[in-house]
Design a protein around this motif. Structure first.
Motif, PDB file in Angstrom:
ATOM      1  N   UNK A 103       8.909  -0.296 -14.496  1.00  0.00           N
ATOM      2  CA  UNK A 103      10.334  -0.093 -14.276  1.00  0.00           C
ATOM      3  C   UNK A 103      10.944  -1.476 -14.075  1.00  0.00           C
ATOM      4  N   UNK A 104      11.754  -1.915 -15.008  1.00  0.00           N
ATOM      5  CA  UNK A 104      12.256  -3.286 -14.958  1.00  0.00           C
ATOM      6  C   UNK A 104      13.058  -3.571 -13.691  1.00  0.00           C
ATOM      7  N   UNK A 125       0.816  -1.214   0.000  1.00  0.00           N
ATOM      8  CA  UNK A 125       0.000   0.000   0.000  1.00  0.00           C
ATOM      9  C   UNK A 125       0.854   1.271   0.000  1.00  0.00           C
ATOM     10  N   UNK A 126       2.128   1.122   0.328  1.00  0.00           N
ATOM     11  CA  UNK A 126       3.046   2.266   0.301  1.00  0.00           C
ATOM     12  C   UNK A 126       3.691   2.471  -1.074  1.00  0.00           C
ATOM     13  N   UNK A 127       3.540   1.481  -1.952  1.00  0.00           N
ATOM     14  CA  UNK A 127       4.230   1.550  -3.239  1.00  0.00           C
ATOM     15  C   UNK A 127       3.840   2.789  -4.048  1.00  0.00           C
ATOM     16  N   UNK A 128       2.548   3.117  -4.020  1.00  0.00           N
ATOM     17  CA  UNK A 128       2.097   4.262  -4.804  1.00  0.00           C
ATOM     18  C   UNK A 128       2.518   5.600  -4.239  1.00  0.00           C
ATOM     19  N   UNK A 129       3.061   5.599  -3.022  1.00  0.00           N
ATOM     20  CA  UNK A 129       3.440   6.849  -2.366  1.00  0.00           C
ATOM     21  C   UNK A 129       4.956   7.007  -2.288  1.00  0.00           C
ATOM     22  N   UNK A 130       5.682   6.081  -2.906  1.00  0.00           N
ATOM     23  CA  UNK A 130       7.138   6.085  -2.818  1.00  0.00           C
ATOM     24  C   UNK A 130       7.753   6.465  -4.165  1.00  0.00           C
ATOM     25  N   UNK A 131       8.717   7.371  -4.125  1.00  0.00           N
ATOM     26  CA  UNK A 131       9.352   7.821  -5.372  1.00  0.00           C
ATOM     27  C   UNK A 131      10.192   6.702  -5.992  1.00  0.00           C
ATOM     28  N   UNK A 132      11.003   6.053  -5.170  1.00  0.00           N
ATOM     29  CA  UNK A 132      11.859   4.959  -5.661  1.00  0.00           C
ATOM     30  C   UNK A 132      11.571   3.728  -4.820  1.00  0.00           C
ATOM     31  N   UNK A 133      10.910   2.756  -5.414  1.00  0.00           N
ATOM     32  CA  UNK A 133      10.431   1.608  -4.638  1.00  0.00           C
ATOM     33  C   UNK A 133      11.278   0.353  -4.832  1.00  0.00           C
ATOM     34  N   UNK A 146      12.369  -2.561 -10.666  1.00  0.00           N
ATOM     35  CA  UNK A 146      11.423  -2.919  -9.607  1.00  0.00           C
ATOM     36  C   UNK A 146      10.921  -4.352  -9.784  1.00  0.00           C
ATOM     37  N   UNK A 147      10.668  -4.740 -11.024  1.00  0.00           N
ATOM     38  CA  UNK A 147      10.164  -6.088 -11.282  1.00  0.00           C
ATOM     39  C   UNK A 147      11.217  -7.143 -10.953  1.00  0.00           C
ATOM     40  N   UNK A 148      12.474  -6.816 -11.178  1.00  0.00           N
ATOM     41  CA  UNK A 148      13.554  -7.769 -10.896  1.00  0.00           C
ATOM     42  C   UNK A 148      13.893  -7.803  -9.407  1.00  0.00           C
ATOM     43  N   UNK A 149      13.808  -6.649  -8.739  1.00  0.00           N
ATOM     44  CA  UNK A 149      14.288  -6.561  -7.355  1.00  0.00           C
ATOM     45  C   UNK A 149      13.512  -7.479  -6.415  1.00  0.00           C
ATOM     46  N   UNK A 150      12.211  -7.656  -6.654  1.00  0.00           N
ATOM     47  CA  UNK A 150      11.434  -8.553  -5.804  1.00  0.00           C
ATOM     48  C   UNK A 150      11.925  -9.987  -5.911  1.00  0.00           C
TER      49      UNK A 150
END
Length: 326
Positions: A175-176, A128-136, A178-182
């Motif tokens: 943003x690739x 729920x914080x993802x949409x409020x974070x500049x760099x996630x 972010x998709x990889x970091x998880x």
């Protein structure tokens, strides 16, 4: 009772604890002869082994489980209020969480799924914080690691990896990194496990961990419907909540709408992931309680006719108690 929990009154902390124990009267009156559980999956015990779970008396097991659920309810309540998912801040999310974890006897004892609920609530907060974070990127990496830890405790928790991609689709532009970091965060946990297997000359066994991912989703279910009659009042309330949510959906903030979509998908994925555990138990569905509790709380937070919602909740509680006793 609903009206009392609509307020952020400190006395609700005591009432909620009393309510949690009240909802477990049935299991205290008919204590099982023995209760065992393991903190971690068999494949993780080579790295971490916590034997205390099998040395607790049934009474201690249930009391500790109740305290854990109470703590989870408070944390969950705080998360939902902090993200303003309901009409106003209240203790309703915590109340619904405790009620949801009291539907069946297996929900009331210590289990890996119960412990994973701590992690589930944590990742709900992060999603729920993802949409409020500049760099996630860092946040998504942390979520991957949390899911990895949860998978060590209960393998079907691995299904929450899908929630990373769904949450990124809902809350973030592509943003690739972010998709990889998880995935990197998740792999980090199992990298250390693989190294430990290698040091102990058991690397071939490490590959067997992932066999359940190849299981086919079952097409035939054997269900005793009488065991699940307590879900009827839950279904009625969820239906009423869905109608209310549909009516107010486009009046809500965009982030709130996305949050409810996220929780809906989480409910489905948590429920469907049972097939990853061939010998799964009913307590698996504790993972569905948190997202469902938000929907229940949404209804009681927005309901207008006091006599109706108070009566509905009393009937809900009484039906749960009835089916627990019979």
């Amino acid at each position: 009772m609903i009206n009392q929990f609509r307020k952020l009154n400190p006395i609700n902390l005591v009432l909620l604890l009393g309510y949690a124990f009240f909802m477990r009267i049935s299991i205290f009156l008919e204590l099982p002869a023995k209760l065992n559980f393991d903190f971690f999956e068999p494949f993780a015990r080579l790295l971490i082994n916590v034997p205390i779970g099998n040395s607790l008396s049934p009474t201690a097991n249930i009391c500790i489980a109740t305290i854990f659920i109470y703590i989870q309810a408070l944390i969950f309540n705080s998360v939902i209020n902090n993200h303003n998912l309901l009409a106003k801040t209240s203790f309703l999310p915590g109340l619904m969480f405790v009620t949801g974890t009291s539907l069946f006897m297996p929900f009331m004892v210590l289990s890996p799924a119960l412990l994973c609920n701590f992690l589930l609530i944590w990742i709900i907060d992060k999603f729920l914080k993802l949409g409020k974070t500049a760099n996630s990127v860092t946040m998504v990496f942390d979520i991957g690691m949390i899911i990895g830890i949860g998978t060590l405790m209960y393998f079907p928790f691995v299904a929450m990896l899908l929630m990373i991609f769904l949450s990124l689709l809902l809350f973030r532009p592509f943003n690739w990194r972010e998709w990889i970091s998880g995935l990197v965060g998740f792999i980090t946990i199992f990298f250390f496990l693989a190294v430990w297997y290698y040091w102990n000359d058991n690397l071939t066994l490490f590959y067997k961990i992932w066999k359940p991912l190849g299981n086919k989703f079952p097409s035939v279910f054997t269900i005793n419907y009488k065991d699940y009659l307590s879900l009827v009042p839950v279904s009625i309330i969820i239906l009423l909540a869905s109608l209310q949510l549909r009516e107010n959906f486009f009046r809500s903030f965009i982030n709130t709408r996305k949050a409810f979509q996220l929780l809906f998908f989480m409910f489905l994925i948590a429920g469907a992931s049972f097939y990853l555990k061939p010998d799964f138990r009913l307590w698996h569905f504790l993972l569905c309680v948190a997202p469902a509790a938000v929907i229940l709380a949404y209804y009681f937070s927005n309901a207008k006719k006091r006599w109706f919602y108070e009566t509905l909740f009393v009937l809900f509680v009484l039906s749960v108690q009835y089916f627990l006793f019979v």
